[in-house]
Design a protein around this motif. Structure first.
Motif, mmCIF file in Angstrom:
data_model
loop_
_atom_site.group_PDB
_atom_site.id
_atom_site.type_symbol
_atom_site.label_atom_id
_atom_site.label_comp_id
_atom_site.label_asym_id
_atom_site.label_seq_id
_atom_site.Cartn_x
_atom_site.Cartn_y
_atom_site.Cartn_z
ATOM 1 N N HIS A 32 0.819 -1.214 0.000
ATOM 2 C CA HIS A 32 0.000 0.000 0.000
ATOM 3 C C HIS A 32 0.857 1.270 0.000
ATOM 4 O O HIS A 32 0.565 2.230 -0.720
ATOM 5 N N SER A 33 1.910 1.258 0.784
ATOM 6 C CA SER A 33 2.719 2.475 0.890
ATOM 7 C C SER A 33 3.510 2.769 -0.384
ATOM 8 O O SER A 33 4.052 3.862 -0.535
ATOM 9 N N GLN A 34 3.575 1.812 -1.312
ATOM 10 C CA GLN A 34 4.317 2.012 -2.550
ATOM 11 C C GLN A 34 3.398 2.351 -3.718
ATOM 12 O O GLN A 34 3.840 2.420 -4.858
ATOM 13 N N VAL A 66 -1.633 1.496 5.677
ATOM 14 C CA VAL A 66 -2.874 0.800 5.335
ATOM 15 C C VAL A 66 -3.880 1.807 4.815
ATOM 16 O O VAL A 66 -3.755 3.016 5.036
ATOM 17 N N LEU A 67 -4.880 1.284 4.120
ATOM 18 C CA LEU A 67 -6.003 2.130 3.714
ATOM 19 C C LEU A 67 -6.805 2.486 4.952
ATOM 20 O O LEU A 67 -7.187 1.612 5.731
ATOM 21 N N ASN A 68 -7.102 3.768 5.117
ATOM 22 C CA ASN A 68 -7.884 4.175 6.285
ATOM 23 C C ASN A 68 -8.564 5.502 5.956
ATOM 24 O O ASN A 68 -8.041 6.569 6.224
ATOM 25 N N TYR A 69 -9.746 5.393 5.347
ATOM 26 C CA TYR A 69 -10.462 6.607 4.948
ATOM 27 C C TYR A 69 -11.734 6.842 5.765
ATOM 28 O O TYR A 69 -12.564 7.639 5.393
ATOM 29 N N GLY A 70 -11.908 6.122 6.861
ATOM 30 C CA GLY A 70 -13.053 6.402 7.732
ATOM 31 C C GLY A 70 -14.371 6.076 7.062
ATOM 32 O O GLY A 70 -14.446 5.478 5.990
ATOM 33 N N SER A 166 -5.502 -3.428 3.990
ATOM 34 C CA SER A 166 -4.178 -3.475 3.395
ATOM 35 C C SER A 166 -4.266 -4.112 2.015
ATOM 36 O O SER A 166 -5.241 -4.822 1.707
ATOM 37 N N ILE A 167 -3.214 -3.834 1.199
ATOM 38 C CA ILE A 167 -3.108 -4.439 -0.128
ATOM 39 C C ILE A 167 -1.825 -5.255 -0.162
ATOM 40 O O ILE A 167 -0.756 -4.766 0.222
ATOM 41 N N PHE A 168 -1.962 -6.499 -0.592
ATOM 42 C CA PHE A 168 -0.816 -7.408 -0.619
ATOM 43 C C PHE A 168 -0.562 -7.882 -2.057
ATOM 44 O O PHE A 168 -1.521 -8.063 -2.834
#
Length: 551
Positions: A32-34, A66-70, A166-168
């Protein structure tokens, strides 16, 4: 949360994301961070729009792991740039979106002919239309034919909701090994929960316990919730049940059943009445959220209620333990382990902890231990009940023995009293019998006397009639006697008295004296006949006879 995240996306700069080198990946790796992100606030952008230069310039680097958009976040476009491996054999890769509530995910990969191929997954996608059917949301990513390749992933929800996960990226072979381990872990987990559910349901039916029934509801909702949360419910039912709505419903039902279980198990109404009022307030709030789910769908504020509910249930266990409820120690241990697992899982989801397999499945042993502790608590409660029952039976037996002895003494006293009373009653009965016989004899005598009196009365009437008749006859005789005396006897007597009177006066000449004497003799004779006649009549009458009979 959404505005803060968008600001973070903006302030991280205009730099491009990192190119992911497949040669450096050796297993299930979070990427995700990339990646680069673009937020579609209006949910209107298409792939053609994204490929324009203006849109390409708006992609930003990810500020978080991680993805975290509420709640109710935007539709997200992820740009993934991949460098082909240089020292490995070309093989397919698996792109996994580790977010069970994903509404939809559209993955675009460019073909050698320049066209874009779309693959899709998510709970809002019809099951038959999912490209790669699996409990997880996965997309097959072929090995880049060139040195680098760019892929786009569009994720979001038509109903809105949390975008968090998360994306793996994993080699296909490694992903198969991971999926097998995951299926094994989760299969054992679901099997253990199902066995516990069936066992406790059998106990609930056997002992007819409402507490056990609430525990079975709690366990059943937990099982279905975990199956949907891990993506297996929709996969096993081939789309009959969507994971997202089932998770939302069972989560609410699960905590509501857990609260009612705590109320019944800890007997909060009786042992902690004031705290029971607080628990019932939380019950009312949970019921409102459950009703809102059926009326308008899942409400985002419910997730805020989960930690307070857990804390209230935990505090209930502490209070029960402090007030001497021994079985509360297992209950308290179960909730403590569950909360630890929940905190670790939430920390992983929010990027506090690394997204490793251990962290990902740390809630499974926590849940099993919680279920086990609750089962121990119920078993301990049954043992306590059994011990209390044995004590109660012993006390009851002692009381029964005392009652039996007392009853024997009372029976002896009662028997003696009955015997004495029976003798008294016998004497009284004999006395009453004698009195009755005497009364009967008196009654017979009275009846005889009454008969005699009746006979006397009847004879008296006859006697009165006869005597009345006789008196009447005597009276008539007296009348006749008086008549004879007045007339037959008075005539001669009057002549004698008159002649005698003349002779006394010297009014009779001497020559008429013999004639006068003859007249006197004649009248005396007549009087003698009358007297005899009266005498004969009197001799015949009863009056005279009764006169003779009297002394």
């Amino acid at each position: 949360m959404r505005s803060l995240t968008l600001v973070l996306l903006w302030v991280t700069g205009m730099s491009h994301g990192q190119i992911i080198s497949l040669s450096q990946l050796s297993g299930r790796t979070p990427i995700h961070s990339q990646c680069q992100y673009l937020a579609d606030e209006n949910h209107e952008l298409t792939l053609e729009d994204i490929l324009t230069d203006s849109m390409q310039g708006q992609f930003r680097e990810a500020p978080e792991e991680v993805l975290n958009y509420g709640e109710y976040g935007p539709t997200l476009w992820l740009k993934i740039e991949v460098a082909a491996p240089t020292d490995q054999v070309s093989q397919p890769w698996v792109l996994e979106v580790a977010y069970p509530f994903l509404g939809y995910g559209l993955f675009y990969s460019r073909q050698p002919d320049g066209t874009w191929l779309q693959a899709q997954a998510g709970s809002e996608i019809p099951f038959d239309s999912i490209t790669n059917r699996s409990p997880a949301h996965i997309f097959l990513l072929p090995s880049p034919p060139e040195e680098t390749a760019t892929y786009y992933l569009k994720i979001g929800s038509r109903r809105g909701g949390v975008i968090q996960g998360s994306i793996f990226l994993t080699p296909e072979g490694a992903y198969r090994d991971y999926a097998e381990r995951k299926h094994l872990y989760l299969g054992a987990f679901f099997g253990a929960l199902l066995i516990m559910l069936v066992y406790n349901l059998f106990l609930a039916v056997s002992v007819r316990s409402v507490t056990y029934l609430l525990y079975c509801l709690f366990l059943g909702f937990h099982l279905v919730n975990r199956m949907a949360l891990m993506g297996y419910l929709s996969y096993l039912t081939e789309g009959w049940f969507s994971n997202g709505p089932v998770v939302s419903f069972t989560l609410r039902a699960y905590y509501l059943a857990a609260t009612f279980f705590a109320i019944r198990f800890l007997r909060t109404r009786r042992t902690m009445p004031r705290w029971h009022t607080v628990i019932m307030a939380f019950v009312a709030i949970q019921v409102v959220f459950l009703l809102l789910y059926f009326i308008s769908g899942p409400h985002p504020l419910f997730i805020v209620m989960v930690p307070p509910v857990c804390i209230v249930l935990l505090i209930s266990g502490v209070i029960a333990l402090r007030r001497g409820r021994k079985e509360a120690k297992y209950y308290l241990a179960g909730w403590t382990l569950f909360l630890i697992g929940l905190i670790v899982y939430a920390g992983k989801t929010m990027g506090v902890f690394p997204a490793t397999e251990f962290i990902e499945y740390v809630t499974l042993p926590a849940v099993l231990l919680e279920v086990l502790m609750f089962s121990f608590a119920l078993a301990d409660r049954i043992n306590v009940y059994r011990f209390e029952k044995q004590e109660a039976q012993a006390r009851a037996l002692d009381i029964a023995t005392q009652k039996e002895n007392l009853l024997a003494e009372q029976n002896a006293l009662l028997e003696q009293g009955v015997k004495t009373r029976t003798q008294e009653l016998q004497k009284a009965n004999d006395l009453m019998r004698n009195q009755q016989e005497e009364l009967i004899a008196q009654n017979e005598r009275l009846q005889q006397q009454q008969e005699e009196i009746e006979a006397i009365n009847q004879n008296l009437e006859y006697t009165v009639v006869q005597r009345t008749r006789k008196i009447a006859e005597a009276h008539q005789q007296i009348v006749d006697f008086a008549f004879m005396n007045a007339h037959e006897l008075r005539g001669p007597l009057a002549r004698v008295l008159g002649l005698n009177y003349l002779m006394k006066l010297g009014a009779v000449p001497p020559g008429e004296v013999p004639e006068i004497l003859a007249k006197i003799d004649e009248s005396a004779e007549e009087m003698d006949q009358v007297v005899k006649k009266i005498t004969r009549r009197l001799e015949k009458s009863e009056v005279l006879n009764r006169g003779k009979e009297r002394p």
